[in-house]
Design an enzyme around this catalytic site. Structure first.
Site, mmCIF file in Angstrom:
data_model
loop_
_atom_site.group_PDB
_atom_site.id
_atom_site.type_symbol
_atom_site.label_atom_id
_atom_site.label_comp_id
_atom_site.label_asym_id
_atom_site.label_seq_id
_atom_site.Cartn_x
_atom_site.Cartn_y
_atom_site.Cartn_z
ATOM 1 N N ARG A 182 0.988 -0.990 0.068
ATOM 2 C CA ARG A 182 0.272 0.237 -0.132
ATOM 3 C C ARG A 182 0.964 1.295 -0.278
ATOM 4 N NH1 ARG A 182 -3.653 -2.193 4.967
ATOM 5 N NH2 ARG A 182 -1.585 -2.623 5.473
ATOM 6 N N PRO A 241 -3.081 4.183 15.809
ATOM 7 C CA PRO A 241 -2.125 5.120 16.161
ATOM 8 C C PRO A 241 -1.106 5.406 15.081
ATOM 9 C CG PRO A 241 -3.477 4.306 18.174
ATOM 10 C CD PRO A 241 -3.511 3.083 16.959
ATOM 11 N N HIS A 256 -12.254 -26.578 -6.182
ATOM 12 C CA HIS A 256 -11.277 -27.571 -4.846
ATOM 13 C C HIS A 256 -9.821 -25.980 -3.564
ATOM 14 C CE1 HIS A 256 -11.535 -30.463 -7.269
ATOM 15 N NE2 HIS A 256 -12.550 -30.837 -6.585
#
Length: 1161
Positions: free
Chosen positions: A80, A123, A813
């Site tokens: 990111r 934070p 699967h």
């Protein structure tokens, strides 16, 4: 589906709650330091597409508003930071607009574009770079691995090259602290080592206890100790996967960690608050785990609906919309088959036109199939019609046990609903299917095409599974030398192949009681075949776990599968059934009866392995049908007995950690495990596992009653049937076939079985059908390169279409997903081809390379075809023959008022949902079930009125008194109610029927009211419905007044009521208590309803009077009161009732006097 990614937000909540609470992974895995557990401070910000807004401030925790923050999307996006999707060191006033600007907007990350709709806020943690580390725990077949580097962060580089690795094999003990430190932490400062060891121990304990499948933290920050305290551990970025199949075990643990109230106050208080607050109640303490879609593919409403449908059923239903504007849509049965069809479409160059991927399997009901089909057809027929039209491929392999015709009923129902839309969008439909009752299913589809006006072409198992793809796409395959159509297409290379048929059920010649030529009759014992249990099992080579003498236990009550195994045994000419006994812990000891050919045999059912093993020492195979929740414990119990050499695990959804433990414990004991998530396997002429091979007609058609020369291994159970079919057509058939199952960690792999086939001199040719995901095919490649496997191998890996999908798609699967380039189907096919395997260019060419390879072996003399043998005819089970419409039998009962067999309960043809939708009330339900028709509302309201009026008449009447006495004698509700109801008759309650008959006959015969009264008096007969003990003309019964008022106001005609009131005038002139009582009033009014409502013919009205309908109203109404009296006595805890002696006149004659029978007047 097993391993699934979760949001970073959820992963951090799981760690926050369980890092301190999870049980230690081993007794010695204890925390040594005063470890400070990281505090949870994460907030989730979601975008609401309906309001185009993000989570309001009122729903966020307080620390968000007074802390510097990090904000980032939380949608399984990698890297990111490099994509500019990271906001650092922001206040909430800065972070909020940053999120709002991006929420709901398309975002391109590398090659994928998706909508940003979920963010995580936490934070901001300033820290020096030297405090960053990297840790990752991964799972593989052999065990778990912890990867660690002393350098973390966005620029970590090649982790595999840098990381130190601590391997944790499944069967070995957890290492010591010293081993952890020396293996993973040699470059970590000494003052932080113990803290990191503690953290890694706790982290791995959580990983194991919560069934993680992957967990990565980068960077892991370990801040230096402050003021003599301990170093502080913090985790910044995190990626995780959980084993979704472990939800039955870990669901409550995952849920409680997601309950934010546990972090806001102490748990005891939080529990009270959570249990007392209003709102949605979930199954566990906290909301269930959320499984987000990969970035770039948000779940559509339709995908979410199918996902919800899938979660609520034992069947498998999957749907991924790839391109809503695509022309080619599929509706495929079976996990392996669904991939094969997608491969075929992509191989012909139509990947960009493929609209969806999906599958339905596991024997879904007609209703479930209807919902699945309706969803797909709705998607096909949306938007503006494409000038080229659209294609719907309804495909599938040869089913093992699914009734094809039954599932097609659901599809046909959906197609009929969209008739006009299908025509408008010029949809062409191509159908290919095989398996139980496929002929009826294909016939119904073909007839539907004629009536629907939509082109529908149907094909059976004689057509190669994907042959309909080029036909549907309009591709001319006649130019391809390897096409499967026409004179050079698929056909049996074996002479004298018997017809593929099974005899319909009929009466055997030697039936019970029939007379033999010698004059003796057949006795019950003559129809039972007895098989003696032998001693210890005969030894056979390790490479041949199944032969014609193999005996097995079946765990679980599976009569249909067992009957299929015994039918197979009989067709193979076995001397004894392959099933010796069943094990079922919950049912107690008993015996069940099965067919052996035309006769019957008995199989015992035991409650434990210990007892079964003691009594059947010849058994060395177990077919375990236990559910995913109990298969682990039952298999571990089974492994305790050394005589068991092979176990087949049929269950789907077995947690990966359980599957790994089973497979390694079995390996230590030398036990072969097949499965889990498998249909099993088959050794033609010898042994069949459960439902492998399908119904008997497919067994015969595929020549599985005798051994061929080709051994195969497949992941897919459905595709194994296709291989049986293909091999019977292009070779001399299957020698042995195993479906190892589609999970990530099957108990045995391709190499395990192919090595057996290599060592078995009777197996001449090998077939490997692999798929995308995993590396097991490379173990076979390695064996071929080393010369360990020398026999020719024909191989193909399905899933070649995966590279053409823009976003990650999970196939049917659990293990069919590539995690690296080498795990792709293309890479595997190329590697196998390079190693000398016979690999076709496409799956469609597989039959031809199989034929070519087989014919080479025949020419070289390695295979010598044998003449075909005629298998014995197996009578078809009566129930199945009846379902196929081959036989008929008169029904023992006829019912015309209700039906619960379909998707919805019907009352006289009316759906139960419509009963409530139209609010017909209790009277309406009575009209449907009693009269088989809808009555007008005034009539149904009258029925309800009668029920209310007759509900009770005080405790003194005989019925109520009987109910009370029985209740006080300690009887239950049903007994007390029955006691009261049994008093209803001509003297109590039965006056309704008699009154209706008397008044009706009087009026119908033309008697005037006075003549009726006079005639009754002359006949010395009381008029039913006339007279009351208390009520009179001057003290009327209000119940009668209510009925008269309602009837005069609402009934279209009330001629019999008027006649009865005229009779009342005559009788009350003699005595004022001879009024029309409530029974008489209800009776005559109900006759008016029957005769004048227009809903009944005169004959029907008279019949309902004669058969006791009016008494039924009294019984139904008075039951309400009787139940009330029973409950009242129980509430009062009334003691046993004894009638006072002084209230009974006792007159006993002297014994010396002659006995005279007298009559009481």
């Amino acid at each position: 589906m097993s391993s699934k990614a979760i949001r970073e937000y959820d992963a951090k909540l799981l760690l926050a709650y369980w890092l301190e609470r999870a049980p230690p992974v081993a007794p010695h895995a204890q925390v040594k330091t005063k470890f400070v557990y990281p505090a949870v401070k994460v907030a989730q910000i979601s975008w609401d597409p309906e309001t185009d807004s993000i989570t309001p401030d009122t729903k966020l925790p307080g620390w968000v508003f007074n802390t510097k923050l990090v904000a980032k999307p939380d949608q399984l996006i990698k890297r990111r930071g490099k994509a500019g999707l990271l906001a650092l060191n922001k206040t909430w006033d800065e972070a909020r607009p940053w999120i709002a600007q991006r929420a709901g907007k398309p975002q391109k990350v590398e090659s994928i574009t998706g909508t940003l709709n979920n963010f995580i806020v936490e934070p901001f943690l300033p820290h020096p770079s030297h405090t960053e580390y990297y840790v990752c725990i991964t799972s593989a077949r052999e065990g778990d691995s912890i990867l660690f580097t002393h350098e973390g962060g966005v620029d970590i580089g090649d982790v595999d090259a840098k990381a130190l690795v601590l391997n944790l094999p499944v069967t070995e003990a957890f290492p010591s602290r010293e081993t952890i430190a020396s293996t993973l932490l040699p470059h970590v400062p000494a003052e932080k080592k113990d803290t990191l060891v503690d953290f890694l121990i706790r982290l791995y304990s959580v990983y194991v206890d919560l069934h993680f499948a992957y967990l990565e933290i980068n960077p892991l920050v370990v801040l230096d100790a402050v003021n003599g305290g301990e170093p502080q551990v913090c985790y910044l970025d995190m990626a995780a996967k959980l084993d979704q199949t472990a939800e039955s075990i870990c669901g409550p643990k995952w849920a409680i960690a997601r309950d934010l109230s546990v972090y806001e106050r102490n748990e005891a208080e939080a529990t009270k608050v959570a249990s007392g607050k209003a709102g949605k109640i979930s199954a566990d303490r906290g909301p269930p785990m959320v499984w987000p879609a990969p970035f770039g593919r948000d779940l559509t409403k339709e995908e979410a609906y199918i996902q919800k449908l899938d979660a609520s059923t034992g069947a498998s239903l999957k749907l991924t919309v790839l391109n809503p504007e695509g022309r080619i849509w599929t509706m495929v049965a079976g996990g392996g088959a669904s991939v094969v069809y997608s491969d075929a479409i992509a191989a012909h160059g139509f990947a960009d036109e493929l609209a969806n991927y999906g599958e339905y399997s596991g024997a879904p009901t007609e209703g479930q199939t209807y919902e699945y089909a309706k969803t797909i057809i709705d998607l096909i027929t949306r938007g503006v019609p494409n000038p080229q039209g659209k294609i719907l491929i309804i495909g599938g392999g040869i089913a093992n046990f699914t009734n094809v015709a039954s599932t097609f009923k659901g599809i046909i129902r959906a197609l009929k609903e969209f008739k006009s839309q299908l025509i408008a969008h010029q949809v062409k439909i191509f159908v290919r299917r095989g398996g139980p009752n496929y002929q009826e299913g294909l016939k119904a589809m073909s007839l539907l095409g004629e009536s629907l006006g939509v082109p529908i072409r149907v094909f059976g198992p004689a057509t190669h599974i994907t042959e309909i793809v080029p036909l549907a796409l309009g591709i001319d395959m006649t130019k391809n030398k390897r096409n499967n159509i026409g004179r050079d297409g698929l056909h049996s290379v074996q002479p004298d192949t018997p017809p593929a048929q099974v005899a319909a059920a009929g009466e055997p010649n030697d039936t019970l009681g029939s007379i033999h030529p010698d004059g003796e009759r057949t006795q019950p014992s003559d129809l039972l075949v007895h098989f003696d249990s032998k001693g210890a099992s005969t030894s056979r080579p390790h490479y041949r776990p199944f032969d014609a003498s193999t005996r097995s236990f079946v765990y679980g009550l599976q009569p249909r599968a067992i009957q299929g195994m015994l039918d197979f045994d009989y067709s193979c000419g076995r001397q004894a059934p392959s099933v010796a006994a069943m094990i079922y812990p919950f049912g107690g000891h008993h015996i069940q009866k099965f067919y052996w050919g035309t006769k019957e045999t008995l199989l015992p059912v035991y409650t434990s392995f210990q007892e079964a093993v003691a009594k059947h020492q010849d058994v060395d195979v177990v077919v375990n049908f236990a559910s995913s929740r109990s298969v682990y414990s039952s298999t571990l119990e089974c492994l305790e007995f050394t005589q068991i050499k092979a176990i087949a695990l049929i269950a789907e959804g077995v947690p990966e950690r359980h599957a790994r433990e089973i497979l390694w414990k079995a390996k230590e004991k030398g036990v072969l495990i097949i499965g889990p998530a498998t249909v099993g396997g088959i050794k033609p002429g010898c042994f069949r596992i459960g439902n492998s091979g399908g119904m008997m007609d497919n067994i015969i058609a595929s020549k599985l009653y005798r051994a061929g020369s080709v051994g195969y291994v497949s992941k897919s159970g459905g595709m194994s049937n296709e291989l049986n079919n293909i091999l019977s057509l292009v070779t001399n058939g299957t020698y042995e076939g195993i479906a190892i199952g589609g999970d990530r960690y099957p108990g045995s792999t391709f190499i395990d079985h192919l090595l057996r086939y290599e060592q078995d001199p009777e197996c001449k040719m090998l077939v490997l059908l692999g798929e995308v995901g995993g590396i097991e095919e490379y173990r076979v490649i390695d064996a071929v390169k080393k010369g360990i496997i020398r026999k020719p191998i024909v191989a193909w890996a399905i899933g070649t279409c995966a590279k053409m999908f823009a976003t990650e798609v999970q196939f049917g699967h659990a293990g069919s997903m590539a995690n690296s380039d080498m795990e792709t189907a293309d890479a595997k096919n190329n590697a196998m081809r390079a190693a000398g395997f016979v690999v076709p260019d496409t799956f469609e060419e597989l039959p031809h390379v199989l034929k070519e390879t087989y014919e080479k072996l025949v020419r070289s003399g390695a295979i010598r075809p044998k003449p075909e043998v005629e298998p014995p005819v197996i009578p078809m089970d009566y129930k199945w023959a009846q379902e196929l419409g081959l036989i008929r039998k008169p029904a023992a009962f006829i019912s015309t008022i209700s039906d619960e067999r379909g998707q919805e309960l019907l009352y006289a043809g009316m759906r139960i949902s419509d009963v409530f939708k139209e609010d017909i009330g209790l009277g309406g339900v009575v009209s449907l079930l009693w009269f088989k028709r809808r009555l007008p509302s005034w009539a149904t309201k009258f029925i309800e009125m009668v029920l209310m009026l007759t509900a009770d008449h005080g405790p003194a009447v005989s019925g109520a008194m009987n109910t009370i006495v029985a209740s006080r004698a300690g009887k239950d509700l049903i007994s007390s109610l029955a006691s009261g109801l049994l008093t209803i008759g001509s003297r109590f309650g039965g006056a309704l029927d008699e009154a209706a008959v008397m008044f009706s006959n009087a009026r119908d015969t033309g008697l005037t009211p006075r003549e009726f009264v006079d005639n009754s008096r002359k006949a010395n007969k009381l008029i039913s419905g006339i007279g009351h003990k208390i009520k009179s003309v001057n003290n009327p019964d209000l119940r009668v007044e209510l009925v008269k008022e309602y009837v005069h106001k609402n009934f279209p005609s009330h001629s019999l009521l008027d006649y009865a009131l005229a009779v009342e005038k005559v009788t009350t002139s003699k005595k004022d208590t001879l009024i029309l009582n409530v029974d008489g009033c209800i009776a005559v009014c109900f006759v008016d309803l029957l005769r004048d409502s227009g809903a009944f013919t005169p004959e029907e009205a008279d019949e309902y009077i004669k058969i006791g309908t009016l008494n039924g109203l009294f019984v139904l109404g008075r039951s309400i009161g009787f139940i009330g009296h029973h409950l009242d006595q129980k509430r009062l805890r009334a003691p046993l009732y004894r009638h006072p002696a002084d209230d009974i006149f006792i007159n006993m004659a002297d014994v010396s006097q002659p006995r005279v029978l007298g009559r009481m007047h």
